[in-house]
Design a protein around this motif. Structure first.
Motif, PDB file in Angstrom:
ATOM      1  N   MET A   1     -21.917   3.006  -5.483  1.00 45.88           N
ATOM      2  CA  MET A   1     -20.269   2.977  -5.885  1.00 45.88           C
ATOM      3  C   MET A   1     -19.439   3.119  -4.642  1.00 45.88           C
ATOM      4  O   MET A   1     -19.585   3.895  -3.671  1.00 45.88           O
ATOM      5  N   THR A   2     -18.643   2.004  -4.552  1.00 44.00           N
ATOM      6  CA  THR A   2     -17.849   2.203  -3.486  1.00 44.00           C
ATOM      7  C   THR A   2     -16.513   3.112  -3.566  1.00 44.00           C
ATOM      8  O   THR A   2     -16.256   3.541  -4.484  1.00 44.00           O
ATOM      9  N   GLN A   3     -16.316   3.939  -2.222  1.00 46.85           N
ATOM     10  CA  GLN A   3     -15.466   5.002  -2.154  1.00 46.85           C
ATOM     11  C   GLN A   3     -14.130   4.102  -1.723  1.00 46.85           C
ATOM     12  O   GLN A   3     -14.098   3.475  -0.741  1.00 46.85           O
ATOM     13  N   TYR A   4     -12.985   4.794  -2.311  1.00 46.76           N
ATOM     14  CA  TYR A   4     -11.625   4.222  -1.803  1.00 46.76           C
ATOM     15  C   TYR A   4     -10.981   5.442  -1.400  1.00 46.76           C
ATOM     16  O   TYR A   4     -10.889   6.424  -2.077  1.00 46.76           O
ATOM     17  N   LYS A   5     -10.435   5.435  -0.348  1.00 47.29           N
ATOM     18  CA  LYS A   5      -9.525   6.461   0.454  1.00 47.29           C
ATOM     19  C   LYS A   5      -8.078   5.856   0.075  1.00 47.29           C
ATOM     20  O   LYS A   5      -7.369   4.988   0.835  1.00 47.29           O
ATOM     21  N   ILE A   6      -7.001   6.736  -0.428  1.00 47.09           N
ATOM     22  CA  ILE A   6      -5.823   6.129  -0.634  1.00 47.09           C
ATOM     23  C   ILE A   6      -4.765   7.398   0.021  1.00 47.09           C
ATOM     24  O   ILE A   6      -5.054   8.580  -0.132  1.00 47.09           O
ATOM     25  N   ALA A   7      -4.078   6.744   0.948  1.00 48.19           N
ATOM     26  CA  ALA A   7      -3.202   7.541   1.760  1.00 48.19           C
ATOM     27  C   ALA A   7      -2.018   7.905   0.940  1.00 48.19           C
ATOM     28  O   ALA A   7      -1.611   6.877   0.290  1.00 48.19           O
ATOM     29  N   VAL A   8      -1.588   8.878   0.909  1.00 52.87           N
ATOM     30  CA  VAL A   8      -0.183   9.028  -0.085  1.00 52.87           C
ATOM     31  C   VAL A   8       0.775   9.888   0.976  1.00 52.87           C
ATOM     32  O   VAL A   8       0.876  10.669   1.668  1.00 52.87           O
ATOM     33  N   VAL A   9       2.083   8.996   0.932  1.00 55.51           N
ATOM     34  CA  VAL A   9       2.931   9.327   1.646  1.00 55.51           C
ATOM     35  C   VAL A   9       4.235   9.596   0.848  1.00 55.51           C
ATOM     36  O   VAL A   9       4.688   8.954  -0.168  1.00 55.51           O
ATOM     37  N   VAL A  10       4.446  11.109   0.999  1.00 58.67           N
ATOM     38  CA  VAL A  10       5.674  11.553   0.221  1.00 58.67           C
ATOM     39  C   VAL A  10       6.690  11.684   0.925  1.00 58.67           C
ATOM     40  O   VAL A  10       6.682  12.139   1.895  1.00 58.67           O
ATOM     41  N   GLY A  11       8.161  11.072   0.328  1.00 59.93           N
ATOM     42  CA  GLY A  11       9.189  10.951   1.256  1.00 59.93           C
ATOM     43  C   GLY A  11       9.900  12.237   1.349  1.00 59.93           C
ATOM     44  O   GLY A  11      10.857  12.179   1.952  1.00 59.93           O
ATOM     45  N   SER A  12       9.527  13.093   0.676  1.00 63.91           N
ATOM     46  CA  SER A  12      10.310  14.407   0.666  1.00 63.91           C
ATOM     47  C   SER A  12       9.461  15.398   1.592  1.00 63.91           C
ATOM     48  O   SER A  12       8.227  15.531   1.740  1.00 63.91           O
ATOM     49  N   LEU A  13      10.304  16.151   2.350  1.00 60.50           N
ATOM     50  CA  LEU A  13      10.083  17.231   3.122  1.00 60.50           C
ATOM     51  C   LEU A  13       9.921  18.472   2.488  1.00 60.50           C
ATOM     52  O   LEU A  13       9.480  19.576   3.076  1.00 60.50           O
ATOM     53  N   ARG A  14      10.820  18.887   1.498  1.00 63.96           N
ATOM     54  CA  ARG A  14      11.169  20.025   0.797  1.00 63.96           C
ATOM     55  C   ARG A  14       9.434  20.507   0.186  1.00 63.96           C
ATOM     56  O   ARG A  14       8.798  19.862  -0.472  1.00 63.96           O
ATOM     57  N   LYS A  15       9.344  21.792   0.401  1.00 65.97           N
ATOM     58  CA  LYS A  15       8.174  22.654   0.044  1.00 65.97           C
ATOM     59  C   LYS A  15       8.173  22.388  -1.238  1.00 65.97           C
ATOM     60  O   LYS A  15       6.771  22.478  -2.022  1.00 65.97           O
ATOM     61  N   GLU A  16       9.221  22.704  -2.223  1.00 67.54           N
ATOM     62  CA  GLU A  16       8.957  22.491  -3.521  1.00 67.54           C
ATOM     63  C   GLU A  16       9.425  21.450  -4.284  1.00 67.54           C
ATOM     64  O   GLU A  16       9.719  21.257  -5.300  1.00 67.54           O
ATOM     65  N   SER A  17       9.385  20.212  -3.449  1.00 70.41           N
ATOM     66  CA  SER A  17       9.630  18.972  -3.784  1.00 70.41           C
ATOM     67  C   SER A  17       9.113  18.523  -5.078  1.00 70.41           C
ATOM     68  O   SER A  17       7.748  18.732  -5.383  1.00 70.41           O
ATOM     69  N   PHE A  18       9.695  17.782  -5.971  1.00 68.81           N
ATOM     70  CA  PHE A  18       9.130  17.235  -7.251  1.00 68.81           C
ATOM     71  C   PHE A  18       8.076  16.294  -7.033  1.00 68.81           C
ATOM     72  O   PHE A  18       7.182  15.928  -7.647  1.00 68.81           O
ATOM     73  N   ASN A  19       8.387  15.402  -5.940  1.00 70.10           N
ATOM     74  CA  ASN A  19       7.650  14.440  -5.568  1.00 70.10           C
ATOM     75  C   ASN A  19       6.260  14.899  -4.841  1.00 70.10           C
ATOM     76  O   ASN A  19       5.105  14.100  -5.259  1.00 70.10           O
ATOM     77  N   LEU A  20       6.263  15.791  -4.125  1.00 69.25           N
ATOM     78  CA  LEU A  20       5.052  16.345  -3.765  1.00 69.25           C
ATOM     79  C   LEU A  20       4.212  16.976  -4.990  1.00 69.25           C
ATOM     80  O   LEU A  20       2.990  16.614  -5.002  1.00 69.25           O
ATOM     81  N   LYS A  21       4.750  17.633  -5.846  1.00 68.56           N
ATOM     82  CA  LYS A  21       4.150  17.836  -7.026  1.00 68.56           C
ATOM     83  C   LYS A  21       3.772  16.680  -7.752  1.00 68.56           C
ATOM     84  O   LYS A  21       2.458  16.909  -8.250  1.00 68.56           O
ATOM     85  N   LEU A  22       4.345  15.683  -8.060  1.00 66.23           N
ATOM     86  CA  LEU A  22       4.077  14.517  -8.784  1.00 66.23           C
ATOM     87  C   LEU A  22       2.804  14.097  -8.003  1.00 66.23           C
ATOM     88  O   LEU A  22       1.654  13.398  -8.618  1.00 66.23           O
TER      89      LEU A  22
END
Length: 183
Positions: A1-22
């Motif tokens: 099975m092929t493995q896929y690595k996905i880079a996730v770039v979160v635009g927020s630097l805030r520790k409690e960021s909604f986007n980081l949680k998402l």
């Protein structure tokens, strides 16, 4: 099975960021052959073309992590109806020097969450313009303008029931997109 690595770039630097949680919750919706790695962007210096000949170690690390990835998911808040400066800075660093962009050809997914009713629609549109310039095949549908409201996340950080079907659909489509566009 092929493995896929996905880079996730979160635009927020805030520790409690909604986007980081998402970003964290979204990764749990992926199939087992997909792994997601959140890419640090808060340690990057401000982009300056004078530094292209001798890029900072954090820039070299960013670029190496993007090179290793089979795709990129951008999870962004909206700042003044556009992308946050930290995200734009990371995009600029990894696209330089001219002709040495590491973004080209990487299948991209774009989404974001905000307390506002329109989510991050304007930021996502601006980001899509940049990604087109960078030659990143960017998934167009479904668009995900997520509103941060009660029930979006469960207490354990996973996606709440009211949003789970939609975000699972987004993830399923992104998985197919990556497979379609991976080298």
């Amino acid at each position: 099975m092929t493995q896929y690595k996905i880079a996730v770039v979160v635009g927020s630097l805030r520790k409690e960021s909604f986007n980081l949680k998402l970003a964290g919750a979204l990764a749990k919706l992926a199939p087992p052959e997909f792994t997601f790695k959140q890419i640090e962007i808060g340690d990057l210096p401000l982009y300056n073309q004078d530094d292209d000949k001798d890029q900072a170690p954090s820039v070299k690390r960013l670029k190496a992590e993007i090179v290793e990835a089979n795709g990129v998911v951008f999870v962004t808040p909206e700042h003044n109806r556009s992308v946050p400066s930290a995200l734009k800075n990371a995009i600029d660093h990894a696209s330089r020097p001219s002709g040495k962009s590491v973004w080209a050809g990487k299948p991209a997914g774009v989404l974001g969450v905000s307390p506002g009713a329109t989510g991050t629609a304007m930021a996502q549109q601006h980001l899509r313009n940049s990604l087109a310039c960078l030659d990143m095949p960017t998934m167009g549908q479904p668009e995900a303008f997520v509103q941060a409201k009660e029930g979006l996340f469960n207490e354990d950080g996973s996606i709440g029931e009211k949003s789970k079907a939609f975000l699972q659909g987004w993830m399923d489509r992104y998985v197919a997109w990556v497979k379609q566009h991976s080298n």
